[in-house]
Design an enzyme around this catalytic site. Structure first.
Site, PDB file in Angstrom:
ATOM      1  N   ARG A  74      45.338  27.807  54.149  1.00  0.00           N
ATOM      2  CA  ARG A  74      46.688  28.380  54.149  1.00  0.00           C
ATOM      3  C   ARG A  74      47.589  27.783  53.075  1.00  0.00           C
ATOM      4  O   ARG A  74      48.272  28.500  52.351  1.00  0.00           O
ATOM      5  CB  ARG A  74      47.373  28.163  55.515  1.00  0.00           C
ATOM      6  CG  ARG A  74      47.042  29.196  56.535  1.00  0.00           C
ATOM      7  CD  ARG A  74      47.038  28.587  57.906  1.00  0.00           C
ATOM      8  NE  ARG A  74      45.920  27.656  58.006  1.00  0.00           N
ATOM      9  CZ  ARG A  74      44.696  28.016  58.389  1.00  0.00           C
ATOM     10  NH1 ARG A  74      44.470  29.227  58.766  1.00  0.00           N
ATOM     11  NH2 ARG A  74      43.712  27.152  58.426  1.00  0.00           N
ATOM     12  N   THR A  75      47.630  26.460  53.012  1.00  0.00           N
ATOM     13  CA  THR A  75      48.624  25.838  52.131  1.00  0.00           C
ATOM     14  C   THR A  75      48.344  26.188  50.672  1.00  0.00           C
ATOM     15  O   THR A  75      49.225  26.639  49.945  1.00  0.00           O
ATOM     16  CB  THR A  75      48.636  24.312  52.342  1.00  0.00           C
ATOM     17  OG1 THR A  75      48.847  24.068  53.728  1.00  0.00           O
ATOM     18  CG2 THR A  75      49.745  23.654  51.546  1.00  0.00           C
ATOM     19  N   LYS A 104      35.450   9.959  38.529  1.00  0.00           N
ATOM     20  CA  LYS A 104      35.060   8.949  37.521  1.00  0.00           C
ATOM     21  C   LYS A 104      35.863   7.669  37.676  1.00  0.00           C
ATOM     22  O   LYS A 104      35.751   6.758  36.881  1.00  0.00           O
ATOM     23  CB  LYS A 104      35.293   9.509  36.113  1.00  0.00           C
ATOM     24  CG  LYS A 104      34.530  10.781  35.805  1.00  0.00           C
ATOM     25  CD  LYS A 104      34.894  11.274  34.406  1.00  0.00           C
ATOM     26  CE  LYS A 104      34.266  12.635  34.136  1.00  0.00           C
ATOM     27  NZ  LYS A 104      34.784  13.218  32.903  1.00  0.00           N
ATOM     28  N   ARG A 125      47.782  17.889  47.527  1.00  0.00           N
ATOM     29  CA  ARG A 125      47.345  17.479  48.874  1.00  0.00           C
ATOM     30  C   ARG A 125      46.406  16.299  48.699  1.00  0.00           C
ATOM     31  O   ARG A 125      45.488  16.328  47.884  1.00  0.00           O
ATOM     32  CB  ARG A 125      46.621  18.614  49.590  1.00  0.00           C
ATOM     33  CG  ARG A 125      45.932  18.104  50.850  1.00  0.00           C
ATOM     34  CD  ARG A 125      45.502  19.187  51.775  1.00  0.00           C
ATOM     35  NE  ARG A 125      46.652  19.802  52.415  1.00  0.00           N
ATOM     36  CZ  ARG A 125      46.551  20.696  53.392  1.00  0.00           C
ATOM     37  NH1 ARG A 125      45.368  21.075  53.823  1.00  0.00           N
ATOM     38  NH2 ARG A 125      47.634  21.219  53.932  1.00  0.00           N
ATOM     39  N   HIS A 153      54.084  16.736  55.781  1.00  0.00           N
ATOM     40  CA  HIS A 153      53.713  18.051  55.246  1.00  0.00           C
ATOM     41  C   HIS A 153      54.990  18.906  55.255  1.00  0.00           C
ATOM     42  O   HIS A 153      55.130  19.827  56.051  1.00  0.00           O
ATOM     43  CB  HIS A 153      52.620  18.642  56.144  1.00  0.00           C
ATOM     44  CG  HIS A 153      51.900  19.829  55.571  1.00  0.00           C
ATOM     45  ND1 HIS A 153      52.324  20.516  54.453  1.00  0.00           N
ATOM     46  CD2 HIS A 153      50.764  20.452  55.995  1.00  0.00           C
ATOM     47  CE1 HIS A 153      51.474  21.505  54.218  1.00  0.00           C
ATOM     48  NE2 HIS A 153      50.525  21.491  55.133  1.00  0.00           N
TER      49      HIS A 153
END
Ligand code: NCD
Length: 323
Positions: A74-75, A104, A125, A153
Protein backbone atom coordinates in the site's frame (compact mmCIF):
# COMPACT_ATOMS: atom_id res chain seq x y z
CA UNK A 1 -4.87 21.12 28.38
CA UNK A 2 -1.65 22.19 26.64
CA UNK A 3 0.01 19.63 24.42
CA UNK A 4 3.59 18.92 25.45
CA UNK A 5 5.97 19.87 22.64
CA UNK A 6 7.27 16.45 21.76
CA UNK A 7 6.03 12.95 22.46
CA UNK A 8 8.29 10.40 24.13
CA UNK A 9 10.98 8.57 22.29
CA UNK A 10 9.13 5.60 20.87
CA UNK A 11 8.48 7.94 17.99
CA UNK A 12 11.41 8.91 15.84
CA UNK A 13 13.98 7.26 18.02
CA UNK A 14 16.93 9.60 17.92
CA UNK A 15 16.50 12.34 20.46
CA UNK A 16 17.74 15.76 21.42
CA UNK A 17 19.98 17.81 19.18
CA UNK A 18 19.74 15.37 16.27
CA UNK A 19 15.98 15.84 16.18
CA UNK A 20 16.20 19.61 16.36
CA UNK A 21 18.93 19.80 13.72
CA UNK A 22 17.19 17.57 11.24
CA UNK A 23 13.74 19.06 11.69
CA UNK A 24 14.78 22.71 11.73
CA UNK A 25 16.68 22.59 8.42
CA UNK A 26 15.41 24.75 5.55
CA UNK A 27 14.11 21.63 3.76
CA UNK A 28 10.84 20.29 5.14
CA UNK A 29 11.05 16.58 6.00
CA UNK A 30 8.17 14.47 7.34
CA UNK A 31 9.72 12.16 9.93
CA UNK A 32 7.27 12.15 12.84
CA UNK A 33 3.64 13.09 13.50
CA UNK A 34 5.10 15.39 16.19
CA UNK A 35 6.06 17.85 13.47
CA UNK A 36 2.44 18.45 12.42
CA UNK A 37 0.06 20.97 13.98
CA UNK A 38 -3.70 20.62 13.96
CA UNK A 39 -3.82 23.34 11.28
CA UNK A 40 -1.38 21.30 9.12
CA UNK A 41 -3.45 18.13 9.49
CA UNK A 42 -6.77 19.90 8.82
CA UNK A 43 -5.28 21.55 5.74
CA UNK A 44 -3.92 18.23 4.43
CA UNK A 45 -7.30 16.52 5.01
CA UNK A 46 -9.16 19.29 3.15
CA UNK A 47 -6.61 19.24 0.31
CA UNK A 48 -6.78 15.43 0.06
CA UNK A 49 -10.58 15.58 -0.16
CA UNK A 50 -10.23 18.18 -2.91
CA UNK A 51 -7.64 16.15 -4.86
CA UNK A 52 -9.36 12.73 -4.55
CA UNK A 53 -10.36 11.34 -7.95
CA UNK A 54 -8.60 14.21 -9.78
CA UNK A 55 -5.30 14.23 -11.70
CA UNK A 56 -4.05 17.81 -11.81
CA UNK A 57 -0.51 18.04 -13.30
CA UNK A 58 0.81 20.05 -10.35
CA UNK A 59 4.16 18.26 -10.12
CA UNK A 60 4.85 17.80 -13.79
CA UNK A 61 8.50 16.81 -14.36
CA UNK A 62 9.29 16.46 -10.64
CA UNK A 63 10.89 13.17 -9.55
CA UNK A 64 10.06 11.07 -6.49
CA UNK A 65 12.53 8.38 -5.36
CA UNK A 66 11.20 5.48 -3.30
CA UNK A 67 13.76 3.61 -1.21
CA UNK A 68 12.16 0.65 0.56
CA UNK A 69 14.33 -1.53 2.84
CA UNK A 70 11.23 -3.40 4.10
CA UNK A 71 8.28 -4.99 2.26
CA UNK A 72 5.35 -2.76 1.31
CA UNK A 73 2.30 -2.88 -0.94
CA UNK A 74 0.00 0.00 0.00
CA UNK A 75 2.51 2.61 1.07
CA UNK A 76 4.85 2.33 -1.91
CA UNK A 77 2.19 1.91 -4.57
CA UNK A 78 -0.07 4.65 -3.17
CA UNK A 79 2.90 7.05 -3.08
CA UNK A 80 3.75 6.09 -6.68
CA UNK A 81 0.13 6.43 -7.78
CA UNK A 82 -0.11 9.82 -6.03
CA UNK A 83 3.03 11.14 -7.78
CA UNK A 84 1.91 9.85 -11.18
CA UNK A 85 -1.55 11.38 -10.74
CA UNK A 86 0.12 14.72 -10.06
CA UNK A 87 2.04 14.41 -13.33
CA UNK A 88 5.36 13.57 -11.64
CA UNK A 89 7.85 10.80 -12.28
CA UNK A 90 8.95 7.91 -10.08
CA UNK A 91 12.28 6.11 -9.62
CA UNK A 92 13.20 3.69 -6.86
CA UNK A 93 14.03 0.33 -5.48
CA UNK A 94 11.68 -1.90 -3.56
CA UNK A 95 14.16 -4.27 -1.98
CA UNK A 96 16.82 -1.73 -1.12
CA UNK A 97 18.60 -3.99 1.34
CA UNK A 98 19.48 -6.35 -1.53
CA UNK A 99 19.30 -4.11 -4.60
CA UNK A 100 20.87 -0.84 -3.43
CA UNK A 101 24.50 -0.26 -2.44
CA UNK A 102 23.47 -1.10 1.13
CA UNK A 103 24.25 -4.67 0.05
CA UNK A 104 27.87 -3.50 -0.50
CA UNK A 105 28.02 -1.84 2.91
CA UNK A 106 27.19 1.76 1.98
CA UNK A 107 25.81 3.81 4.87
CA UNK A 108 22.22 5.04 4.71
CA UNK A 109 23.45 8.66 4.86
CA UNK A 110 25.69 8.19 1.79
CA UNK A 111 22.86 6.53 -0.15
CA UNK A 112 20.55 9.42 0.71
CA UNK A 113 23.17 12.06 -0.24
CA UNK A 114 23.44 10.44 -3.67
CA UNK A 115 19.71 9.84 -4.23
CA UNK A 116 18.86 13.40 -3.18
CA UNK A 117 20.86 14.51 -6.23
CA UNK A 118 18.66 12.34 -8.47
CA UNK A 119 15.24 13.34 -7.16
CA UNK A 120 13.07 16.14 -5.74
CA UNK A 121 11.64 14.09 -2.87
CA UNK A 122 12.61 10.80 -1.21
CA UNK A 123 10.18 8.32 0.35
CA UNK A 124 12.03 6.00 2.73
CA UNK A 125 10.91 2.83 4.48
CA UNK A 126 13.48 1.25 6.77
CA UNK A 127 13.58 -1.60 9.25
CA UNK A 128 15.28 0.46 11.98
CA UNK A 129 13.61 2.96 14.26
CA UNK A 130 15.30 6.37 13.85
CA UNK A 131 16.49 5.66 10.27
CA UNK A 132 14.22 8.31 8.73
CA UNK A 133 15.52 10.98 11.07
CA UNK A 134 19.11 10.01 10.35
CA UNK A 135 18.40 9.98 6.60
CA UNK A 136 16.70 13.39 6.75
CA UNK A 137 19.91 14.90 8.18
CA UNK A 138 21.72 13.82 4.98
CA UNK A 139 19.02 14.75 2.48
CA UNK A 140 19.08 17.92 0.37
CA UNK A 141 15.45 17.30 -0.69
CA UNK A 142 12.32 16.63 1.42
CA UNK A 143 12.44 13.15 2.92
CA UNK A 144 9.25 11.35 3.96
CA UNK A 145 9.23 8.59 6.57
CA UNK A 146 7.21 5.71 5.12
CA UNK A 147 7.77 3.62 8.26
CA UNK A 148 10.92 3.22 10.38
CA UNK A 149 11.00 -0.10 12.22
CA UNK A 150 8.72 0.04 15.24
CA UNK A 151 9.02 3.84 15.34
CA UNK A 152 6.54 5.85 13.32
CA UNK A 153 4.54 5.91 10.09
CA UNK A 154 3.19 9.46 9.85
CA UNK A 155 1.71 9.26 6.34
CA UNK A 156 -0.39 6.23 7.34
CA UNK A 157 -1.61 8.20 10.36
CA UNK A 158 -2.58 11.11 8.08
CA UNK A 159 -4.46 8.62 5.89
CA UNK A 160 -6.18 7.29 9.01
CA UNK A 161 -7.23 10.80 10.09
CA UNK A 162 -8.57 11.44 6.57
CA UNK A 163 -10.54 8.18 6.81
CA UNK A 164 -12.07 9.08 10.19
CA UNK A 165 -12.89 12.60 8.97
CA UNK A 166 -14.53 11.24 5.80
CA UNK A 167 -16.45 8.42 7.50
CA UNK A 168 -17.52 10.38 10.55
CA UNK A 169 -17.35 14.07 9.68
CA UNK A 170 -14.97 15.17 12.43
CA UNK A 171 -12.21 14.02 14.76
CA UNK A 172 -13.10 16.07 17.86
CA UNK A 173 -14.84 13.99 20.50
CA UNK A 174 -14.06 10.65 18.83
CA UNK A 175 -13.73 7.50 20.93
CA UNK A 176 -11.19 5.18 19.32
CA UNK A 177 -10.45 1.59 20.36
CA UNK A 178 -6.87 0.82 19.29
CA UNK A 179 -6.49 -2.96 19.17
CA UNK A 180 -3.76 -5.54 18.61
CA UNK A 181 -0.03 -4.88 18.79
CA UNK A 182 0.15 -1.38 20.26
CA UNK A 183 3.71 -1.83 21.46
CA UNK A 184 5.36 -2.45 18.07
CA UNK A 185 2.76 -0.94 15.71
CA UNK A 186 4.28 2.18 14.15
CA UNK A 187 0.96 3.25 12.62
CA UNK A 188 -0.50 3.40 16.16
CA UNK A 189 2.49 5.40 17.43
CA UNK A 190 1.93 8.03 14.74
CA UNK A 191 -1.88 7.99 14.91
CA UNK A 192 -2.12 8.67 18.66
CA UNK A 193 0.10 11.73 18.20
CA UNK A 194 -2.28 13.14 15.58
CA UNK A 195 -5.41 12.26 17.59
CA UNK A 196 -3.91 14.19 20.52
CA UNK A 197 -4.19 17.38 18.42
CA UNK A 198 -8.00 17.21 18.64
CA UNK A 199 -10.29 17.90 21.60
CA UNK A 200 -12.35 15.45 23.59
CA UNK A 201 -10.60 12.37 22.17
CA UNK A 202 -10.79 9.19 24.24
CA UNK A 203 -8.78 6.04 23.61
CA UNK A 204 -9.50 2.47 24.63
CA UNK A 205 -6.23 0.54 24.36
CA UNK A 206 -7.14 -3.09 23.74
CA UNK A 207 -4.14 -5.44 23.90
CA UNK A 208 -2.62 -8.12 26.08
CA UNK A 209 -0.17 -6.66 28.62
CA UNK A 210 2.91 -7.67 26.58
CA UNK A 211 1.66 -5.74 23.54
CA UNK A 212 0.25 -2.66 25.30
CA UNK A 213 1.20 0.88 24.32
CA UNK A 214 4.35 2.04 26.14
CA UNK A 215 3.53 3.62 29.51
CA UNK A 216 5.45 6.81 28.65
CA UNK A 217 3.30 7.40 25.56
CA UNK A 218 0.13 6.83 27.63
CA UNK A 219 1.37 9.30 30.23
CA UNK A 220 2.15 11.85 27.48
CA UNK A 221 -1.32 11.35 25.94
CA UNK A 222 -3.01 11.94 29.30
CA UNK A 223 -0.94 15.11 29.82
CA UNK A 224 -2.10 16.23 26.36
CA UNK A 225 -5.74 15.86 27.48
CA UNK A 226 -6.53 12.48 25.87
CA UNK A 227 -8.50 10.12 28.07
CA UNK A 228 -6.94 6.61 28.00
CA UNK A 229 -8.32 3.33 29.34
CA UNK A 230 -6.93 -0.15 28.80
CA UNK A 231 -8.53 -3.55 28.20
CA UNK A 232 -7.06 -6.99 27.58
CA UNK A 233 -9.42 -8.37 24.94
CA UNK A 234 -12.23 -7.74 22.45
CA UNK A 235 -14.94 -8.13 25.14
CA UNK A 236 -14.33 -4.44 25.89
CA UNK A 237 -15.60 -3.40 22.43
CA UNK A 238 -19.18 -2.13 22.72
CA UNK A 239 -21.58 0.49 21.34
CA UNK A 240 -19.70 3.38 23.00
CA UNK A 241 -16.82 2.99 20.53
CA UNK A 242 -16.88 5.19 17.40
CA UNK A 243 -13.81 3.76 15.67
CA UNK A 244 -12.19 0.34 16.03
CA UNK A 245 -8.57 0.52 14.79
CA UNK A 246 -7.36 -3.06 14.53
CA UNK A 247 -3.67 -3.92 13.93
CA UNK A 248 -1.54 -6.94 13.08
CA UNK A 249 0.86 -8.56 15.56
CA UNK A 250 4.30 -7.43 14.33
CA UNK A 251 6.00 -10.82 14.63
CA UNK A 252 9.00 -9.68 12.59
CA UNK A 253 9.84 -7.17 15.36
CA UNK A 254 9.78 -9.70 18.21
CA UNK A 255 12.83 -11.57 19.42
CA UNK A 256 10.90 -14.09 21.50
CA UNK A 257 8.14 -15.44 19.28
CA UNK A 258 7.27 -18.11 21.84
CA UNK A 259 6.14 -15.41 24.25
CA UNK A 260 3.83 -13.82 21.65
CA UNK A 261 0.14 -14.21 22.44
CA UNK A 262 -1.13 -16.50 19.65
CA UNK A 263 -4.58 -15.00 19.35
CA UNK A 264 -4.51 -11.38 20.27
CA UNK A 265 -7.69 -9.38 19.70
CA UNK A 266 -9.95 -10.63 16.91
CA UNK A 267 -12.80 -8.75 15.22
CA UNK A 268 -15.55 -11.15 14.14
CA UNK A 269 -19.31 -11.03 13.62
CA UNK A 270 -19.96 -11.36 17.37
CA UNK A 271 -17.92 -8.19 18.01
CA UNK A 272 -19.66 -6.43 15.10
CA UNK A 273 -23.07 -7.18 16.65
CA UNK A 274 -22.03 -5.31 19.81
CA UNK A 275 -20.75 -2.20 17.99
CA UNK A 276 -22.94 0.83 17.22
CA UNK A 277 -24.60 1.09 13.80
CA UNK A 278 -22.45 4.14 13.10
CA UNK A 279 -19.15 2.51 14.15
CA UNK A 280 -16.19 2.53 11.74
CA UNK A 281 -13.82 -0.46 11.60
CA UNK A 282 -10.31 0.35 10.36
CA UNK A 283 -7.02 -1.51 9.85
CA UNK A 284 -3.83 -0.17 8.19
CA UNK A 285 -3.50 -3.61 6.51
CA UNK A 286 -2.15 -6.17 5.81
CA UNK A 287 -4.42 -8.27 8.01
CA UNK A 288 -3.43 -11.80 8.81
CA UNK A 289 -6.55 -13.18 10.44
CA UNK A 290 -7.24 -10.53 13.08
CA UNK A 291 -10.37 -9.41 11.21
CA UNK A 292 -12.65 -12.24 10.09
CA UNK A 293 -13.29 -11.99 6.32
CA UNK A 294 -17.02 -12.33 7.13
CA UNK A 295 -16.82 -8.75 8.44
CA UNK A 296 -15.80 -7.38 4.99
CA UNK A 297 -19.36 -7.09 3.66
CA UNK A 298 -20.53 -5.06 6.68
CA UNK A 299 -20.81 -1.38 5.60
CA UNK A 300 -18.97 -0.40 8.81
CA UNK A 301 -15.84 -2.20 7.55
CA UNK A 302 -13.83 0.78 6.26
CA UNK A 303 -10.36 -0.78 5.85
CA UNK A 304 -10.36 -1.03 2.06
CA UNK A 305 -11.75 2.51 1.73
CA UNK A 306 -8.98 3.53 4.18
CA UNK A 307 -6.31 1.99 1.91
CA UNK A 308 -7.73 3.93 -1.05
CA UNK A 309 -7.60 7.22 0.90
CA UNK A 310 -3.82 6.74 1.02
CA UNK A 311 -3.47 8.00 -2.55
CA UNK A 312 -5.33 11.29 -2.00
CA UNK A 313 -3.51 11.98 1.28
CA UNK A 314 -0.12 11.34 -0.33
CA UNK A 315 -1.09 13.62 -3.24
CA UNK A 316 -1.89 16.35 -0.70
CA UNK A 317 1.40 15.76 1.09
CA UNK A 318 3.56 15.76 -2.08
CA UNK A 319 1.76 18.90 -3.26
CA UNK A 320 2.44 20.55 0.12
CA UNK A 321 6.14 19.65 0.14
CA UNK A 322 6.91 20.29 -3.52
CA UNK A 323 4.47 22.64 -5.21
C1 NCD B 1 1.63 -1.08 8.14
C2 NCD B 1 3.11 -0.87 8.26
O1 NCD B 1 3.87 -1.15 7.33
O2 NCD B 1 3.50 -0.38 9.31
N1 NCD B 1 1.11 -1.16 6.88
C3 NCD B 1 0.96 -0.02 6.11
O3 NCD B 1 1.87 0.71 5.86
N2 NCD B 1 -0.27 0.24 5.65
C4 NCD B 1 1.06 -2.07 9.10
C5 NCD B 1 1.69 -3.42 9.25
O4 NCD B 1 2.68 -3.78 8.62
O5 NCD B 1 1.16 -4.17 10.06
Amino acid sequence: MRRPVRAPSSGCGLEGTMVETALSSAVRHIVSSDQLSRADVDRLVARAQELAESRPPLLSGRIMATLFYEPSTRTRLSFESAMLRLGGLVIGTEAARDFSSAAKGETLEDTIRVVSGYSDVIVLRHNERGAALLASSASAVPLINAGDGDGEHPTQALTDILTIATERGSIDGVRVALCGDLRHGRTVHSLVRLLALYSGVSLLLVAPASLQLDADIVEWLRAAGVSCATAADANALDDTVDVVYQTRIQRERMADLDATPADCVRIDLAVMRRLAKSAVVMHPLPRVGEIDVAVDSDPRAAYFRQAHHGVAMRMALLDWLLA
